[in-house]
Design a protein around this motif. Sequence first.
Motif, PDB file in Angstrom:
ATOM      1  N   ASN A  42      -9.242  35.220  18.243  1.00 15.52           N
ATOM      2  CA  ASN A  42     -10.466  35.856  18.731  1.00 15.52           C
ATOM      3  C   ASN A  42     -11.520  34.819  19.090  1.00 15.52           C
ATOM      4  N   VAL A  43     -11.582  33.730  18.284  1.00 10.44           N
ATOM      5  CA  VAL A  43     -12.555  32.670  18.555  1.00 10.44           C
ATOM      6  C   VAL A  43     -12.255  32.037  19.909  1.00 10.44           C
ATOM      7  N   MET A  44     -10.957  31.880  20.220  1.00  9.49           N
ATOM      8  CA  MET A  44     -10.587  31.290  21.506  1.00  9.49           C
ATOM      9  C   MET A  44     -11.069  32.159  22.662  1.00  9.49           C
ATOM     10  N   GLU A  45     -11.041  33.473  22.410  1.00  7.02           N
ATOM     11  CA  GLU A  45     -11.536  34.401  23.417  1.00  7.02           C
ATOM     12  C   GLU A  45     -13.018  34.102  23.673  1.00  7.02           C
ATOM     13  N   LEU A  46     -13.727  33.892  22.556  1.00  6.16           N
ATOM     14  CA  LEU A  46     -15.169  33.653  22.671  1.00  6.16           C
ATOM     15  C   LEU A  46     -15.474  32.308  23.304  1.00  6.16           C
ATOM     16  N   THR A  47     -14.600  31.358  23.159  1.00  5.49           N
ATOM     17  CA  THR A  47     -14.869  30.034  23.708  1.00  5.49           C
ATOM     18  C   THR A  47     -14.250  29.858  25.091  1.00  5.49           C
ATOM     19  N   GLY A  48     -13.779  30.968  25.666  1.00  8.83           N
ATOM     20  CA  GLY A  48     -13.340  30.922  27.050  1.00  8.83           C
ATOM     21  C   GLY A  48     -11.931  30.414  27.243  1.00  8.83           C
ATOM     22  N   GLN A  49     -11.203  30.211  26.131  1.00  6.25           N
ATOM     23  CA  GLN A  49      -9.836  29.727  26.280  1.00  6.25           C
ATOM     24  C   GLN A  49      -8.871  30.886  26.505  1.00  6.25           C
ATOM     25  N   LYS A  50      -9.395  32.079  26.393  1.00  4.43           N
ATOM     26  CA  LYS A  50      -8.596  33.262  26.668  1.00  4.43           C
ATOM     27  C   LYS A  50      -9.488  34.214  27.474  1.00  4.43           C
ATOM     28  N   LYS A  51      -8.895  35.137  28.256  1.00  2.00           N
ATOM     29  CA  LYS A  51      -9.702  36.027  29.106  1.00  2.00           C
ATOM     30  C   LYS A  51     -10.658  36.869  28.263  1.00  2.00           C
ATOM     31  N   THR A  52     -11.914  36.897  28.705  1.00  2.00           N
ATOM     32  CA  THR A  52     -12.916  37.696  28.018  1.00  2.00           C
ATOM     33  C   THR A  52     -13.007  39.060  28.695  1.00  2.00           C
ATOM     34  N   GLN A  53     -12.996  40.088  27.882  1.00  2.00           N
ATOM     35  CA  GLN A  53     -13.066  41.434  28.449  1.00  2.00           C
ATOM     36  C   GLN A  53     -14.521  41.807  28.765  1.00  2.00           C
ATOM     37  N   VAL A  54     -14.733  42.311  29.985  1.00  2.00           N
ATOM     38  CA  VAL A  54     -16.065  42.753  30.407  1.00  2.00           C
ATOM     39  C   VAL A  54     -15.962  44.237  30.739  1.00  2.00           C
ATOM     40  N   ALA A  97     -24.385  46.820  22.684  1.00  2.00           N
ATOM     41  CA  ALA A  97     -25.328  46.557  21.580  1.00  2.00           C
ATOM     42  C   ALA A  97     -24.657  46.722  20.223  1.00  2.00           C
ATOM     43  N   ASN A  98     -23.699  47.646  20.154  1.00  2.00           N
ATOM     44  CA  ASN A  98     -22.988  47.861  18.884  1.00  2.00           C
ATOM     45  C   ASN A  98     -21.931  46.796  18.613  1.00  2.00           C
ATOM     46  N   GLY A  99     -21.696  45.972  19.634  1.00  2.00           N
ATOM     47  CA  GLY A  99     -20.702  44.904  19.449  1.00  2.00           C
ATOM     48  C   GLY A  99     -19.282  45.349  19.748  1.00  2.00           C
ATOM     49  N   ASP A 100     -19.114  46.605  20.296  1.00  2.00           N
ATOM     50  CA  ASP A 100     -17.764  47.051  20.661  1.00  2.00           C
ATOM     51  C   ASP A 100     -17.222  46.185  21.797  1.00  2.00           C
ATOM     52  N   TYR A 101     -18.122  45.807  22.707  1.00  2.00           N
ATOM     53  CA  TYR A 101     -17.802  44.863  23.781  1.00  2.00           C
ATOM     54  C   TYR A 101     -18.900  43.809  23.794  1.00  2.00           C
ATOM     55  N   GLN A 102     -18.533  42.606  24.221  1.00  2.00           N
ATOM     56  CA  GLN A 102     -19.541  41.539  24.231  1.00  2.00           C
ATOM     57  C   GLN A 102     -20.378  41.559  25.518  1.00  2.00           C
ATOM     58  N   VAL A 103     -19.760  42.022  26.616  1.00  2.00           N
ATOM     59  CA  VAL A 103     -20.459  42.010  27.900  1.00  2.00           C
ATOM     60  C   VAL A 103     -20.178  43.327  28.643  1.00  2.00           C
ATOM     61  N   GLY A 104     -21.198  43.831  29.314  1.00  2.00           N
ATOM     62  CA  GLY A 104     -21.021  45.051  30.110  1.00  2.00           C
ATOM     63  C   GLY A 104     -21.763  44.928  31.425  1.00  2.00           C
ATOM     64  N   ILE A 105     -21.231  45.581  32.468  1.00  2.00           N
ATOM     65  CA  ILE A 105     -21.885  45.516  33.774  1.00  2.00           C
ATOM     66  C   ILE A 105     -21.813  46.905  34.424  1.00  2.00           C
ATOM     67  N   VAL A 106     -22.933  47.307  35.038  1.00  2.00           N
ATOM     68  CA  VAL A 106     -22.984  48.631  35.679  1.00  2.00           C
ATOM     69  C   VAL A 106     -23.307  48.429  37.162  1.00  2.00           C
ATOM     70  N   ARG A 157     -22.032  33.450  26.601  1.00  2.00           N
ATOM     71  CA  ARG A 157     -23.010  34.111  27.467  1.00  2.00           C
ATOM     72  C   ARG A 157     -23.147  33.346  28.788  1.00  2.00           C
ATOM     73  N   SER A 158     -23.302  32.002  28.696  1.00  2.00           N
ATOM     74  CA  SER A 158     -23.466  31.195  29.907  1.00  2.00           C
ATOM     75  C   SER A 158     -22.213  31.268  30.767  1.00  2.00           C
ATOM     76  N   SER A 159     -21.045  31.180  30.094  1.00  2.00           N
ATOM     77  CA  SER A 159     -19.787  31.172  30.840  1.00  2.00           C
ATOM     78  C   SER A 159     -19.590  32.481  31.619  1.00  2.00           C
ATOM     79  N   VAL A 160     -19.807  33.607  30.923  1.00  2.00           N
ATOM     80  CA  VAL A 160     -19.607  34.914  31.568  1.00  2.00           C
ATOM     81  C   VAL A 160     -20.627  35.111  32.687  1.00  2.00           C
ATOM     82  N   THR A 161     -21.899  34.770  32.405  1.00  2.00           N
ATOM     83  CA  THR A 161     -22.956  34.931  33.412  1.00  2.00           C
ATOM     84  C   THR A 161     -22.631  34.104  34.651  1.00  2.00           C
TER      85      THR A 161
END
Lengths: 433, 247
Positions: A42-54, A97-106, A157-161
Motif C-alpha cells: 500500500n505504501v508503494m501505491e502512495l509513493t507512486g510505485q504502483k498505480k494510484t486509484q482516482v 474526505a473519509n479516506g475511502d479514496y485518496q483523490v477524486g475528480i468531478v 498529492r503533487s504527483s497526482v496533481t
Amino acid sequence: MLKIIAATAKELLLLMRDRTGLLVLFLMPAILVVVITLVQENVMELTGQKKTQVLLLDLDQGELGRSLQKQIETTNLEFVVWDEVQKDGGAIQTAVANGDYQVGIVIPQGASLRFQEETARLFQPGNGKRDSREIPDALSATSLQFFVDPGVMAGLRSSVTAQLQMALTTIALEAKLAMFGRVLQEITGPGVSQQDPLFNSSKLPSLFRQPLLALTENQDKSRETETSLYNPVQQNVPAWALFGMFFTAIPIAGSILQERGSGIWVRLSALPVSPLVLFAGKIAAYIGVCLCQFLLIALIGAFLFPYIGLPAFTISMNLTATLITALFSSLAACGFGIFLGMACNSYEQASTLGATSVVAAAAIGGVMVPVYAMPPVMQRLSIISPLNWGLTAFHDLLLRGYSLSAILDDLGRLFLFFIVTALLSWKLAGVRQ
Amino acid sequence: MHAICARSLVMRYKYGAQLALNDFNLDVQQGEFFGLLGPNGAGKTTAISILTGLFPSDSGAALIMDMDFQKKSNKIKQIIGLVPQNIGLYDKLTARENLTFFGKICGIRGKVLAEKIQQCLEFSRLTEHAIQPVATFSTGMKRRLNLAVGLLNDPQILVLDEPCVGIDAQSRHLIHEQLKILNQHGTTILYTTHYMEEAQELCSRIGIIDNGQLVKEGIPATLLQQSGMSNLEELFLHLTGKGLRDQ
C-alpha cells in the motif's frame, strides 16, 4: 571433527525437543514478512510505485471525460469511475474526505461543450472579414472539481496533481491544435491543405505529440541478469529473512547461558575439548536453522504471496550467490549469538540486549525503511549494521542483478564480524571459567 | 607419585583484596579417598577448579600425576573425571543421549562408547530409565547420572564436588557404595562435602580448609585421637570456629 559433529547433533536434538521455541523461530519472520509486505504494498501505491486509484465522477458524459480517461492510461493513475445516476459531487467529496479514496475528480455537466466553445473562441473570425481574426483578451477555463484527502502524503498529492494537470494540458493543447489546423485550412484553401499533413486538422495533434526531447534511462551492461524491478516483495523477503536469522542469536545465547548456569559448562571445561569446538557445534546447528528460515521465507514469497495479491518473490539466476549470502549472514548471526551468550550473565540480560540490538540493527540497516529514505546521519550509521551488509548484498543480487563478485565486500564484512565475535567469545570463555 | 599435588596455590577473587586460596598446599596419593572439608567460602570449590584445570591459579603449582596443567592440560583432562556440584546434564536429553554426547566429547566412539554407556547406566541403576528425558528424573536420579557421566572416560582421578547434596538416603547410599568400589579398583578420589559423617565413612584421609588454607589433614581416626574429640564435626567446629559464614 567428530567432537564438532557430536556437539552439532546434541544441539539439533535440543532444538527438536524445544518445538515451541523452534516454531517461534520460523513463525516470527514468516508472519512479519507477510504482514509488512502487505502493508508496504500500500505504501508503494502512495509513493507512486504502483498505480494510484482516482475516483472519477463524469456528470458531463462527453468528449472531455473520454479524452481524460484516454490520457490517464499512459500515467501512473487509474480511474475508478462512479455512476453519475447514483452519485453527485457531494458524495465524491465525502468519499475522499473519509479516506475511502485518496483523490477524486468531478467533470461537471456541460464541461465538454464549454471547453469546445472556449477553444473555438480562440480562433473566432472578427468583423466579418475572412482573413481578419481577433485574439480574445482572456479565455474562460472549464473547471473540473478536484478533491484530495487531507491525510495524503505531500509527495502523492503533487504527483497526482501534476499527472492530472499534464493530462488536461495535453487535451487542451490537442484541441487548440485541431482548431488551429482547421483555421489554417480555411485561410490557405482546400488545395494546399489536402496535400500537406501540417494543415490536416486530424493529423496535426498527433504530429505535435511526437517528442523532440527524450530522457533515456541507461542500464548497467556489466550486470549478468535482467534487472528485477523494485517491489516490496524483493525488498522484504530477504530483509525479514535476515531479521529472523539474526533473531536466532537469542536462542543461541540462551543455550549457552543455560549451560553456564548449570554444571554443564563446568563439566565441559574439565573435559578435553576446546570451547571453539563447542561453539562450532552450536554454529553448525544454528546455521542449519538460519538457512531453513531463509528458505521458508523465500518459499512463502515465491508461492504464497501470489495467492494473497502480492508479486511473487524471484531469485532469478543468482540462486548460488543468494544462498552464499544467506550462509554468510547466518555465520554473522551465530557469531553474535555466541558472543551474547558469553558476554551476558543471565538469559534476561541476553534476551533484552539481543532483541534490542537486533531490532536497532535492523532499523538502521534498512530492514524496516530503505536506507536511502533515512536522514543523512542514519544513512552514515547504517554501514555499521551487519543486517545492512547482508541486505545490501541481497539487494545487489536480487534487485540490481549483480553477480557474486560484486558483493564480496559485504560478504567479507559479514565474515569478519563472525570471526571477531567468535574470537571475543573464546576470550570470554576463558574469563568466565 | 602424587596423584594430586598443590604447591603454594594463591588465588585472589576478581574484585577486592580477599584471597580465595592463600598458600594452599595439598598432596593426595594415588588410590587415596581424600575428603576436603571446609565451611562455606573456605576455598574448596576454588581449589577443585584449579586442580581440574578450570582456571589457573594466580601463583603456585597444581600437578596431576606429576604433570603441570600449564603444559599438559589436554592429557591431564583425559585422566580426570569431574562431578560438578551443580548438575551438569541436559534436561531435554535422555540419560542415554547425555551419556552419548559427553562420551563423544571425551573422544570415545563406537562399540567402546556403547559398552561404556551401558556400564554407566548400570552403575547408576538407570538402565530402565535410559530413554527418559533427564527433566523427568528425581534429584537422586540426576545426581546418580551426574556421577556416571564423570566416569565415562575411566578416570584415574575422580573429583567430586558435594555429589550428594539434596538426595534421599537410598541414592546417597548407592553413590557411597559405588564410590567405595571405584576406590577399591584404584581410582583416586578427591571428595568435598559438608557432611562430616559422610567423610568419616568414606575417606581414608581428610583435609580441613579454611580461609584458603589447609588447616589440618590426616586420617580421620588419628585426627580425632590427637585432638581428643569424639567426632569429625566437633573437630571441624573446633578448627574453623562456630561463627556463621555468611559472606
